[in-house]
Structure formats: C-alpha cells, structure tokens
Design a protein around this motif. Structure first.
Motif, PDB file in Angstrom:
ATOM      1  N   ALA A 109      -4.935  -0.123 -18.664  1.00  6.54           N
ATOM      2  CA  ALA A 109      -4.641  -0.732 -17.360  1.00  6.54           C
ATOM      3  C   ALA A 109      -5.867  -0.672 -16.466  1.00  6.54           C
ATOM      4  CB  ALA A 109      -3.465  -0.012 -16.698  1.00  6.54           C
ATOM      5  N   ARG A 110      -5.954  -1.614 -15.535  1.00  6.57           N
ATOM      6  CA  ARG A 110      -7.083  -1.646 -14.602  1.00  6.57           C
ATOM      7  C   ARG A 110      -6.652  -1.261 -13.189  1.00  6.57           C
ATOM      8  NH1 ARG A 110     -10.854  -5.185 -17.006  1.00  6.57           N
ATOM      9  NH2 ARG A 110     -12.254  -4.762 -15.274  1.00  6.57           N
ATOM     10  N   GLY A 111      -5.315  -1.178 -12.962  1.00  9.17           N
ATOM     11  CA  GLY A 111      -4.825  -0.808 -11.650  1.00  9.17           C
ATOM     12  C   GLY A 111      -3.498  -0.089 -11.752  1.00  9.17           C
ATOM     13  N   TYR A 112      -3.224   0.765 -10.756  1.00  7.64           N
ATOM     14  CA  TYR A 112      -1.970   1.529 -10.727  1.00  7.64           C
ATOM     15  C   TYR A 112      -1.557   1.634  -9.268  1.00  7.64           C
ATOM     16  CZ  TYR A 112       1.413   5.114 -12.184  1.00  7.64           C
ATOM     17  OH  TYR A 112       2.561   5.833 -12.456  1.00  7.64           O
ATOM     18  N   ILE A 113      -0.474   0.924  -8.909  1.00  2.00           N
ATOM     19  CA  ILE A 113      -0.056   0.803  -7.518  1.00  2.00           C
ATOM     20  C   ILE A 113       1.378   1.292  -7.378  1.00  2.00           C
ATOM     21  CG2 ILE A 113       0.186  -0.778  -5.565  1.00  2.00           C
ATOM     22  CD1 ILE A 113      -2.638  -0.594  -6.697  1.00  2.00           C
ATOM     23  N   LEU A 114       1.652   2.036  -6.308  1.00  2.00           N
ATOM     24  CA  LEU A 114       3.016   2.466  -6.037  1.00  2.00           C
ATOM     25  C   LEU A 114       3.774   1.370  -5.293  1.00  2.00           C
ATOM     26  CD1 LEU A 114       2.404   6.158  -4.907  1.00  2.00           C
ATOM     27  CD2 LEU A 114       3.038   5.301  -7.177  1.00  2.00           C
ATOM     28  N   ALA A 118       2.913  -1.212  -1.669  1.00  2.00           N
ATOM     29  CA  ALA A 118       2.416  -2.478  -2.206  1.00  2.00           C
ATOM     30  C   ALA A 118       1.631  -3.256  -1.147  1.00  2.00           C
ATOM     31  CB  ALA A 118       3.568  -3.290  -2.765  1.00  2.00           C
ATOM     32  N   GLY A 119       2.056  -4.432  -0.779  1.00  2.00           N
ATOM     33  CA  GLY A 119       1.396  -5.196   0.283  1.00  2.00           C
ATOM     34  C   GLY A 119      -0.111  -5.274   0.152  1.00  2.00           C
ATOM     35  N   GLU A 120      -0.792  -4.760   1.154  1.00  2.00           N
ATOM     36  CA  GLU A 120      -2.258  -4.822   1.182  1.00  2.00           C
ATOM     37  C   GLU A 120      -2.864  -4.102  -0.012  1.00  2.00           C
ATOM     38  OE1 GLU A 120      -5.480  -6.585   2.631  1.00  2.00           O
ATOM     39  OE2 GLU A 120      -3.486  -6.728   3.555  1.00  2.00           O
ATOM     40  N   ASP A 121      -2.216  -3.019  -0.445  1.00  2.00           N
ATOM     41  CA  ASP A 121      -2.688  -2.283  -1.611  1.00  2.00           C
ATOM     42  C   ASP A 121      -2.751  -3.188  -2.835  1.00  2.00           C
ATOM     43  OD1 ASP A 121      -3.620   0.280  -1.596  1.00  2.00           O
ATOM     44  OD2 ASP A 121      -1.815   1.201  -2.403  1.00  2.00           O
ATOM     45  N   LEU A 122      -1.727  -3.989  -3.042  1.00  2.00           N
ATOM     46  CA  LEU A 122      -1.667  -4.861  -4.210  1.00  2.00           C
ATOM     47  C   LEU A 122      -2.727  -5.952  -4.122  1.00  2.00           C
ATOM     48  CD1 LEU A 122      -0.374  -5.655  -6.848  1.00  2.00           C
ATOM     49  CD2 LEU A 122       1.416  -6.857  -5.564  1.00  2.00           C
ATOM     50  N   ARG A 123      -2.922  -6.504  -2.930  1.00  2.00           N
ATOM     51  CA  ARG A 123      -3.987  -7.508  -2.766  1.00  2.00           C
ATOM     52  C   ARG A 123      -5.347  -6.905  -3.096  1.00  2.00           C
ATOM     53  NH1 ARG A 123      -1.326  -8.422   2.073  1.00  2.00           N
ATOM     54  NH2 ARG A 123       0.028 -10.251   2.081  1.00  2.00           N
ATOM     55  N   GLN A 128      -9.989  -6.326  -6.678  1.00  2.00           N
ATOM     56  CA  GLN A 128     -10.936  -5.406  -7.312  1.00  2.00           C
ATOM     57  C   GLN A 128     -10.892  -5.528  -8.829  1.00  2.00           C
ATOM     58  OE1 GLN A 128     -11.439  -1.933  -5.067  1.00  2.00           O
ATOM     59  NE2 GLN A 128     -12.002  -0.622  -6.793  1.00  2.00           N
ATOM     60  N   VAL A 129      -9.689  -5.642  -9.370  1.00  2.00           N
ATOM     61  CA  VAL A 129      -9.546  -5.773 -10.818  1.00  2.00           C
ATOM     62  C   VAL A 129     -10.156  -7.078 -11.308  1.00  2.00           C
ATOM     63  CG1 VAL A 129      -7.828  -6.134 -12.646  1.00  2.00           C
ATOM     64  CG2 VAL A 129      -7.574  -4.229 -11.050  1.00  2.00           C
ATOM     65  N   MET A 130      -9.932  -8.164 -10.576  1.00  2.00           N
ATOM     66  CA  MET A 130     -10.498  -9.450 -10.985  1.00  2.00           C
ATOM     67  C   MET A 130     -12.016  -9.472 -10.857  1.00  2.00           C
ATOM     68  SD  MET A 130      -8.070 -11.153 -12.195  1.00  2.00           S
ATOM     69  CE  MET A 130      -9.084 -12.609 -12.505  1.00  2.00           C
ATOM     70  N   SER A 131     -12.560  -8.540 -10.068  1.00  2.00           N
ATOM     71  CA  SER A 131     -14.023  -8.428  -9.940  1.00  2.00           C
ATOM     72  C   SER A 131     -14.616  -7.463 -10.971  1.00  2.00           C
ATOM     73  CB  SER A 131     -14.392  -7.943  -8.530  1.00  2.00           C
ATOM     74  OG  SER A 131     -13.976  -8.882  -7.552  1.00  2.00           O
ATOM     75  N   GLY A 132     -13.762  -6.952 -11.852  1.00  2.00           N
ATOM     76  CA  GLY A 132     -14.243  -6.080 -12.910  1.00  2.00           C
ATOM     77  C   GLY A 132     -14.068  -4.591 -12.652  1.00  2.00           C
ATOM     78  N   GLY A 133     -13.438  -4.229 -11.527  1.00  2.00           N
ATOM     79  CA  GLY A 133     -13.255  -2.826 -11.198  1.00  2.00           C
ATOM     80  C   GLY A 133     -11.868  -2.323 -11.551  1.00  2.00           C
ATOM     81  N   THR A 134     -11.575  -1.106 -11.098  1.00  2.00           N
ATOM     82  CA  THR A 134     -10.245  -0.528 -11.234  1.00  2.00           C
ATOM     83  C   THR A 134      -9.764  -0.108  -9.851  1.00  2.00           C
ATOM     84  OG1 THR A 134     -11.132   1.690 -11.631  1.00  2.00           O
ATOM     85  CG2 THR A 134     -10.688   0.330 -13.565  1.00  2.00           C
ATOM     86  N   TYR A 135      -8.452   0.026  -9.715  1.00  2.00           N
ATOM     87  CA  TYR A 135      -7.889   0.401  -8.423  1.00  2.00           C
ATOM     88  C   TYR A 135      -6.662   1.274  -8.646  1.00  2.00           C
ATOM     89  CZ  TYR A 135      -6.285  -0.059  -3.581  1.00  2.00           C
ATOM     90  OH  TYR A 135      -5.887   0.196  -2.286  1.00  2.00           O
ATOM     91  N   VAL A 136      -6.640   2.416  -7.959  1.00  2.00           N
ATOM     92  CA  VAL A 136      -5.492   3.316  -7.991  1.00  2.00           C
ATOM     93  C   VAL A 136      -5.058   3.564  -6.557  1.00  2.00           C
ATOM     94  CG1 VAL A 136      -4.676   5.631  -8.603  1.00  2.00           C
ATOM     95  CG2 VAL A 136      -6.264   4.420 -10.123  1.00  2.00           C
ATOM     96  N   THR A 137      -3.743   3.507  -6.309  1.00  2.00           N
ATOM     97  CA  THR A 137      -3.223   3.785  -4.975  1.00  2.00           C
ATOM     98  C   THR A 137      -3.853   5.058  -4.412  1.00  2.00           C
ATOM     99  OG1 THR A 137      -1.098   2.720  -5.420  1.00  2.00           O
ATOM    100  CG2 THR A 137      -1.145   4.359  -3.664  1.00  2.00           C
ATOM    101  N   PRO A 138      -4.495   4.993  -3.249  1.00  2.00           N
ATOM    102  CA  PRO A 138      -5.194   6.163  -2.700  1.00  2.00           C
ATOM    103  C   PRO A 138      -4.320   7.411  -2.600  1.00  2.00           C
ATOM    104  CG  PRO A 138      -5.775   4.205  -1.464  1.00  2.00           C
ATOM    105  CD  PRO A 138      -4.703   3.785  -2.426  1.00  2.00           C
TER     106      PRO A 138
END
Length: 216
Positions: A109-114, A118-123, A128-138
């Motif tokens: 997985a490239r992202g993990y969101i609660l 959601a909302g702004e976190d998901l955007r 970030q994922v589409m730019s090649g990064g990863t994202y986890v809910t802070p």
C-alpha cells in the motif's frame, strides 16, 4: 457485485480511480472528496470484485477498506501484487493500530488513512501517492511507522526465514537442521533481529513479529 458508476465514456486526462467499500455511503463520500481530481471507473463492494476490476480496468489508484466480504482489502492487495499489478493503493479504514498500517505498507500500500479523519487527509494522500510518495494519517505517527518500515527492510531473507520458524515454535537446533545452518548462526540471527526490533527475548521477538505482520 460491482457497480459501474462511470458517468461519461469520453476519454479523461484525470487519473482513473476505483473505490472498494461495502458501505455505499462511505464509497460515495470518497467519490465526492476525490471527484474533482479523479475519474471514477467503478465502485465495488468486496475484495474478489476488486481484484477482478483492477485486472480488467487497470486504474491508477484504488481507495479500499480493509474489512470487506469475500476477501479483505489486505489480501486483495497481496494477490494483485503477486499477479504483477502495481496499481497504487490507499487504505481507508477504521483500524487505528500502527502495526496494521506497517503491515499494509509492507504489503505494497502507498497510503493508510483513518475514516474518522478522511476529507482533507484523503485528498492529501491521493495527491502524494500519485506523485510517487506515501501517506499515513498523522494521528498514527508517520515517523514511527517509517522507522518500523526501515527496520524491517534491514532484515535479510535468511533472518526472516529463521523468524518464521521461531514463530512456528521450533527451537534453534530444529531450525538449524531445517535450514542447513549451525545452531550458533541461528542464535546470531535471533540476536540481530532482537536488536533491530528492539526486544529482549524470544517471546517478545515473536509477539513483535506478529504485530508487524512478519509471520504471515
């Protein structure tokens, strides 16, 4: 059963999205949040439908729940990776355990969101994922999770073999015989893994490995 929700057959320059969640209202909420930046291809409600849809449509991004009927999101991701599909995955889940986030990232997985953030976190995650990064809910402590990923990548394949045999209940002498190693080498691998994972006994090593999804 999957539902085709693409509203317009015309070619779009937006990244292509598949949403997987057995709660229709959640799926439609995700669609609303990402509608401006993504072209929705389909919404599916279970893991088997997700696997079939990703093979058929090859989307750029999947936003999926972990708990789904027939096949959970994590297993669906693993099966797609085993089949050579590298579609970007973001999990949107109620599970707040950092260890599960680590296991999801390990699975590809490239992202993990609660879901409760959601909302702004998901955007942010999608961008970030589409730019090649990863994202986890802070809230889950991205720094901690990143550190765990680094720790796990530092384990060798042989160490992971030893770890899984330790987790199955075998003693060092049995592991040595099965892997063609000396008992001293097996003990050295165990000691190294304890240092890497920050534990002090075999029991703690097995529990930590279970928490991090290393025994699957």
């Amino acid at each position: 059963m999957h539902t085709n929700t693409a509203r317009n057959p015309r070619v779009s320059l937006k990244p292509r999205l598949v949403i997987a969640d057995d709660h229709r209202m959640v799926a439609e909420g995700v669609q609303h949040i990402l509608d401006e930046d993504f072209e929705l291809l389909e919404i599916v409600a279970d893991g088997e439908a997700l696997i079939e849809t990703v093979h058929r449509l090859q989307p750029d991004l999947v936003v999926a729940d972990i708990n789904m009927p027939r096949c959970n999101g994590m297993d669906a991701l693993k099966r797609l990776r085993q089949a050579g599909m590298d579609t970007r995955f973001v999990f949107l889940t109620m599970h707040m355990e950092p260890a599960l986030a680590v296991a999801a990232l390990r699975a590809g997985a490239r992202g993990y969101i609660l879901k409760n953030s959601a909302g702004e976190d998901l955007r942010n995650a999608a961008q970030q994922v589409m730019s090649g990064g990863t994202y986890v809910t802070p809230a889950l402590g991205a720094r901690y999770i990143s550190g765990q990923m680094t720790d796990m990548r530092s384990l060798t394949s042989k160490q992971l073999q030893v770890l899984r045999l330790v987790g199955s209940g075998l003693r060092s002498k049995q592991i040595a015989l099965q892997l063609g190693l000396s008992v001293r080498t097996v003990e050295a691998h165990k000691y190294t893994m304890m240092q890497v994972l920050g534990v002090h006994s075999t029991l703690e090593l097995v529990r930590r490995a279970e928490d991090l999804g290393l025994l699957f």
